[in-house]
Design an enzyme around this catalytic site. Structure first.
Site, PDB file in Angstrom:
ATOM      1  N   GLU A 148       5.005  -4.138  12.386  1.00  0.00           N
ATOM      2  CA  GLU A 148       3.948  -3.138  12.202  1.00  0.00           C
ATOM      3  C   GLU A 148       2.794  -3.858  11.512  1.00  0.00           C
ATOM      4  O   GLU A 148       2.870  -4.143  10.311  1.00  0.00           O
ATOM      5  CB  GLU A 148       4.439  -1.958  11.361  1.00  0.00           C
ATOM      6  CG  GLU A 148       5.585  -1.187  11.969  1.00  0.00           C
ATOM      7  CD  GLU A 148       5.189  -0.408  13.205  1.00  0.00           C
ATOM      8  OE1 GLU A 148       3.980  -0.215  13.417  1.00  0.00           O
ATOM      9  OE2 GLU A 148       6.089  -0.003  13.966  1.00  0.00           O
ATOM     10  N   CYS A 202      -3.189   1.005   6.993  1.00  0.00           N
ATOM     11  CA  CYS A 202      -3.367   0.279   8.256  1.00  0.00           C
ATOM     12  C   CYS A 202      -3.992   1.146   9.343  1.00  0.00           C
ATOM     13  O   CYS A 202      -4.562   0.620  10.299  1.00  0.00           O
ATOM     14  CB  CYS A 202      -2.043  -0.306   8.734  1.00  0.00           C
ATOM     15  SG  CYS A 202      -0.716   0.883   8.874  1.00  0.00           S
ATOM     16  N   ASN A 227       0.798  -1.234   0.000  1.00  0.00           N
ATOM     17  CA  ASN A 227       0.000   0.000   0.000  1.00  0.00           C
ATOM     18  C   ASN A 227       0.827   1.279   0.000  1.00  0.00           C
ATOM     19  O   ASN A 227       0.354   2.320  -0.436  1.00  0.00           O
ATOM     20  CB  ASN A 227      -0.988  -0.007   1.174  1.00  0.00           C
ATOM     21  CG  ASN A 227      -0.316  -0.175   2.518  1.00  0.00           C
ATOM     22  OD1 ASN A 227       0.764  -0.755   2.631  1.00  0.00           O
ATOM     23  ND2 ASN A 227      -0.957   0.316   3.567  1.00  0.00           N
TER      24      ASN A 227
END
Length: 472
Positions: free
Chosen positions: A245, A279, A149
């Site tokens: 992450e 996210c 992304n």
């Protein structure tokens, strides 16, 4: 494009196609790497780590400064690459390139600041005549695994602090979006990185990625992606330093004293950027029942105004999802919610990989679009009656990456700051906000460790303690 193994550009007969999510045309091909390529790259990285350890802080900083300059000079080319491989709209892609430049610049500054400290050993009994200090040294070989992304800046967030700390870097970009990372490898080599210290391997995660993370020559792994893959990596990694992450289903909490115009603007801006594939995207809006219908009414026209279509069109605000399969998944989750009592306020339609920006009202916490990570352009709305209930709803998640709170009360804001189980909390804005210099990371199953150059540099180093035993 070819892949990079220890500074050498390598091609292979077996190829992986990189396709444009909007119309599925082939943008480029990359080699299908395998475990043999990993072994060659790791052998080079071990040599590269020794070369990097000999560079001065000034040398490392200069490499990063030059890299930033070269990235900035190629802004339009790199932005177009990001759009073509990921489907991100071109205006957001330019912003990502700009952020990558900043991340490199910040890391260059941190390379000059890396130092140890003296330790007052004589503060303890038996410490007289002892002089102690710490040294920060590189981990050695750092593996950086990034998601689709943010194909450039999230890789830079891993690689640049690793270089600032004096490590060799091995990049494993996602199979869908490898081109930005390969161009980053080009830039790093042009900027003066020792050739052995740079590799960028393309290929399936289950083959290339697993071989990388399980190898004993790797001393540090930094990963951004899904919780399931993160857990898989942790199981394979063994005794290594690891930064994770991972996912989220980030909430916005709207109190009755909130500025509803600002709330609506924030939802539209932070819930649908990059087609919701962020996210820290706003996924849940938890609004006080007194203003719940007003929040829906204020937000709907702003969401309706988000133009969808070709991501290369300057007017497009929401482009395609990474694949049609992912858009179908979002469509199914929304339908599942409406079948059990939720209501689509706007959107809910799909055309190929394009899923319309969608608002879903009256969502129950147990519905998948609320309790799981959606990673798509739909936002779930749920009412609450008390602060205690709002906190319970927000914290009823295995994730804890980011949250937003809208209130004019400092006391209320401070209560949420203390009691929300989230690594990043934004007062009077949505959760999807990040400056590249800030510490960034989550709680619970959103991961561990911090990004942001100042903080990541510490994650990329080992601490040595040195004690001089002087004469009494």
């Amino acid at each position: 494009m070819k892949m990079c193994i220890g500074g050498n550009w390598v091609d292979k007969p077996a190829k992986i196609e990189v396709r444009h999510p909007f119309d599925n045309h082939v943008v480029d091909t990359v080699p299908h790497g395998d475990a043999g390529d990993v072994d060659k790259a790791l052998a080079a990285a071990v040599r590269g780590a020794k070369a990097m350890a000999k560079l001065t802080a000034h040398d490392r900083s200069r490499i990063l400064v030059k890299s930033a300059q070269k990235i900035e000079a190629r802004t339009e080319e790199l932005a177009r690459t990001i759009t073509l491989e990921s489907g991100k709209v071109i205006t957001e892609a330019r912003g990502e390139v700009g952020r990558a430049v900043q991340t490199l610049q910040l890391s260059a500054e941190e390379a000059r600041r890396l130092h140890g400290e003296t330790v007052p050993l004589d503060a303890s009994p038996g410490g007289a005549g002892k002089f102690g200090f710490t040294l920060r040294v590189p981990c050695g070989v750092v593996v950086a695994i990034s998601p689709f992304n943010f194909p450039l800046n999230l890789m830079v967030h891993k690689v640049a602090p690793a270089i600032a700390a004096g490590n060799a870097v091995m990049m494993k970009p996602p199979t869908a979006t490898p081109l930005s990372s390969l161009k980053l490898a080009e830039v790093l080599l042009e900027a003066g990185m020792p050739a052995d210290a740079v590799s960028c391997l393309t290929g399936p995660g289950g083959e290339v990625g697993d071989s990388l993370v399980s190898d004993r020559r790797v001393r540090k792994i930094t990963f951004t992606g899904s919780p399931s893959v993160g857990e898989h990596i942790c199981r394979l990694a063994g005794i290594k330093r690891v930064t994770m992450e991972l996912g989220s289903n980030s909430p916005i909490i709207v109190m009755p004293d909130a500025d509803l115009e600002k709330v609506a603007t924030a939802i539209a801006m932070t819930g649908y950027a990059n087609a919701g594939q962020v996210c820290i995207s706003t996924q849940r809006v938890i609004a006080n029942r007194k203003v719940y219908t007003d929040v829906l009414a204020a937000t709907k026209p702003k969401v309706d105004a988000l133009a969808t279509g070709n991501p290369l069109d300057e007017k497009t605000k929401v482009g395609p999802m990474i694949t049609e399969k992912e858009a179908v998944r979002v469509e199914e989750w929304v339908r599942e919610a409406t079948a059990t009592g939720a209501n689509v306020v706007t959107g809910g339609t799909r055309r190929g990989a394009l899923y319309a920006p969608t608002m879903v009202a009256d969502v129950k916490p147990a519905m998948k679009i609320s309790c799981d990570e959606l990673f798509g352009p739909a936002v779930a709305f749920t009412p609450f009656d008390s602060v205690d209930e709002a906190l319970a709803l927000a914290n009823d998640s295995r994730y804890g990456l980011a949250a937003g709170v809208f209130t004019e009360s400092v006391d209320t804001a401070m209560r949420f700051a203390h009691e929300l189980e989230s690594g990043n909390i934004h007062i009077n804005w949505g959760p999807q906000w990040r400056q590249d210099l800030m510490p960034y990371g989550g709680l619970k199953e959103s991961g561990f460790g911090k990004e942001g150059p100042r903080y990541a540099v510490e994650e990329m180093t080992e601490l040595k303690m040195v004690v001089f035993h002087l004469r009494n």
